[in-house]
Design an enzyme around this catalytic site. Structure first.
Site, PDB file in Angstrom:
ATOM      1  N   GLU A 177       0.577  -1.465   0.397  1.00 31.02           N
ATOM      2  CA  GLU A 177       0.300   0.117  -0.053  1.00 31.02           C
ATOM      3  C   GLU A 177       1.218   1.216  -0.022  1.00 31.02           C
ATOM      4  O   GLU A 177       0.856   2.412   1.025  1.00 31.02           O
ATOM      5  CB  GLU A 177      -1.020  -0.010   1.138  1.00 31.02           C
ATOM      6  CG  GLU A 177      -2.036  -1.290   1.331  1.00 31.02           C
ATOM      7  CD  GLU A 177      -2.763  -1.187   1.438  1.00 31.02           C
ATOM      8  OE1 GLU A 177      -3.409  -0.340   3.373  1.00 31.02           O
ATOM      9  OE2 GLU A 177      -3.901  -1.879   1.691  1.00 31.02           O
ATOM     10  N   GLU A 308      -4.974  -8.764  -0.982  1.00 31.91           N
ATOM     11  CA  GLU A 308      -6.005  -8.429   0.468  1.00 31.91           C
ATOM     12  C   GLU A 308      -7.095  -8.241   0.140  1.00 31.91           C
ATOM     13  O   GLU A 308      -7.487  -7.791  -1.338  1.00 31.91           O
ATOM     14  CB  GLU A 308      -5.129  -6.744   1.317  1.00 31.91           C
ATOM     15  CG  GLU A 308      -3.414  -7.747   1.787  1.00 31.91           C
ATOM     16  CD  GLU A 308      -3.467  -5.764   2.660  1.00 31.91           C
ATOM     17  OE1 GLU A 308      -4.493  -5.142   2.867  1.00 31.91           O
ATOM     18  OE2 GLU A 308      -2.611  -5.621   3.458  1.00 31.91           O
TER      19      GLU A 308
END
Length: 512
Positions: A177, A308
């Site tokens: 991220e 994810e």
């Protein structure tokens, strides 16, 4: 309510791309009770363990044929410095886990413990490297420490810490991220860093690393496009892409806002449908990110890694809000089944996926009771188990014909019957999800191209939409044999109750 009819057309003799077993991957972060109290109880625990690793968790995950495990994060990965987690545990430095509960991390579970866990699980290691606060040299030394066989400095350090032979590490993540907790970078910045860091994640001692650059959140197609532009020429059909081989995608299902995501167990029928509609949005994300990737990579040399995904609800009342502990209901199970149907349909591009997370966090496979030590298998766990036959099988197109089986949700039409199929050798496997909260369906499997000589079916459902398992009722939601399946002139016919998940195993005749 009377039963409605539907048909699923499957050409058993028209195979598509292979469904990688790695789309059934898992994720373990230093977050709440995922590692400590989940996987790791310590060598002095009364709970049976192997070197501190909880054995009933290992046994349950081995039964799923767990293909890979991603570690140490997540957001934690870009604060993690691997040297803090090696050597005698009593001498390891501590750190603050600022992302998840602002607790002190003692690093008692580190590289050696994780690799021992992977060996016990029979799973491939997916290491997530620190780009956000780490260095190129740090990442380069970690892969050397893990995988080099000779007397290099890092191999010598590994032996000093008790491990002679190198490990195999097939997958390595370049940050996490990067658009957020991994550095708040612009994609143009990160694309350059990904190229730089990947150069130093070297292949040592025959260990070929599949490098995965931190990719987009949700519908950020610009992020994907900039990463794709950063590759060298991809129009050739042979050889791995360079300098990295995959890019990631993160997407979570919730019914509320980021500040109030909705309850895991107390939800209305409307919230049931909203969650399943938003889970179905994964198919659109895969289609559109793949379209961007196809523009630069028509031969699909770069993999899309959904490392994810899953539901994200408000934490259970009375628990630490930074630990992300939530209950897991039948609704979560059907969210998972819808995702797997999407992954199967996009098997030509999706090479891996990792549900968040494995134990005690978000959409977990397993919940452990901190007071009694009891272990509970969640409804989501059972979807993984029922789908094991899809691992490394060849995908088959499953065309759903279900007039009236739609519902307007969140400005979209939700298809209330979802399906996917695959074949392997003399077998085939069909997955069916009836997302309707109240309507049973009779489904005809219109099976073409090969003879079906045998069949059986399983079903996962519950009397209530919010049905879930607890230490007191560990099998409130558990699979059972589906008896309501029979021959039909077109193939098979089965009764699929409302809010249920069904898998059908087929034995096939000779492939002419």
């Amino acid at each position: 309510m009377p039963t409605e009819s539907a048909r699923v057309v499957i050409d058993l003799d028209l195979p598509g791309p292979t469904i990688s077993r790695h789309v059934y991957g898992h994720f373990a972060e230093h977050l709440g009770r995922c590692i400590y109290g989940g996987f790791w109880v310590g060598e002095d625990s009364p709970i049976p363990n192997a070197g501190g690793i909880r054995l009933d968790v290992v046994e349950a995950l081995r039964a799923l044929q767990i293909p890979n495990l991603r570690w140490p994060g997540g957001c934690f990965a870009d604060d993690y410095h691997w040297r803090d987690g090696i050597g005698p545990r009593a001498e390891r430095p501590r750190m603050v886990n600022s992302h998840w509960g602002d607790v002190v991390e003692d690093n008692s579970f580190g590289t050696h413990e994780f690799m021992a866990l992977c060996e016990l699980l029979g799973a491939d290691a997916y290491i997530s490297g620190n780009v956000g606060s780490g260095t190129v040299a740090e990442m380069s030394e970690w892969i050397e420490y893990l995988t080099r066989a000779d007397d290099s400095p890092m191999a010598a350090l590994r032996r000093q810490n008790g491990r002679d032979e190198p490990w195999k590490v097939p997958f390595f993540g370049l940050g996490n991220e990067a658009w957020g907790c991994g550095g708040n970078l612009r994609v143009e910045q990160f694309a350059s860093l990904a190229r730089q860091y990947s150069t130093y994640v070297r292949n040592h001692a025959g260990n070929d690393v599949y490098r995965i650059a931190a990719g987009a959140s949700d519908a950020d197609y610009h992020w994907t496009e900039v990463l794709m532009k950063s590759f060298g020429p991809l129009d050739g059909a042979d050889g791995p892409a360079a300098p990295f081989q995959g890019i990631s995608l993160h997407y979570y299902t919730m019914t509320g806002s980021w500040e109030d995501k909705g309850s895991a167990t107390a939800f209305t029928d409307d919230e049931w449908y909203l969650a399943l509609s938003r889970a179905g949005h994964m198919d659109e994300l895969l289609t559109r990110h793949s379209t961007v990737m196809d523009r630069y990579d028509p031969n699909k040399r770069v993999g899309l890694v959904v490392d994810e995904w899953g539901t994200w609800w408000n934490v259970e009342p009375g628990t630490n809000p930074g630990f992300l502990y939530q209950q897991n209901t039948l609704r979560d199970a059907l969210v998972a089944s819808v995702h797997f149907d999407a992954f199967h349909r996009h098997a030509d591009r999706v090479v891996m996926a990792n549900i968040a997370q494995t134990v005690n966090v978000l959409q977990a496979m397993i919940l452990t009771d901190p007071d009694t030590g009891a272990l509970v298998l969640t409804p989501t766990y059972h979807v993984f188990a029922m789908n094991a036959a899809h691992h490394d099988a060849t995908s088959l197109a499953a065309h759903v014909v279900a007039p009236g089986a739609t519902r307007a949700v969140d400005g979209k039409e939700l298809q209330l019957l979802s399906a996917s199929a695959s074949t392997k050798g003399s077998t085939a496997h069909v997955s069916l999800s009836n997302l309707d909260a109240a309507q049973d369906r009779t489904v005809v499997l219109d099976l073409r191209g090969r003879d079906v000589v045998g069949f059986s079916a399983q079903i996962l459902t519950a009397p209530e939409l919010h049905g879930h398992n607890t230490p007191e009722q560990p099998e409130a939601v558990a699979p059972r044999k589906l008896e309501e399946i029979r021959r039909h002139p077109r193939g098979l016919e089965l009764d699929v109750p409302a809010h249920s998940y069904v898998t059908v195993a087929l034995e096939l005749g000779a492939d002419d």
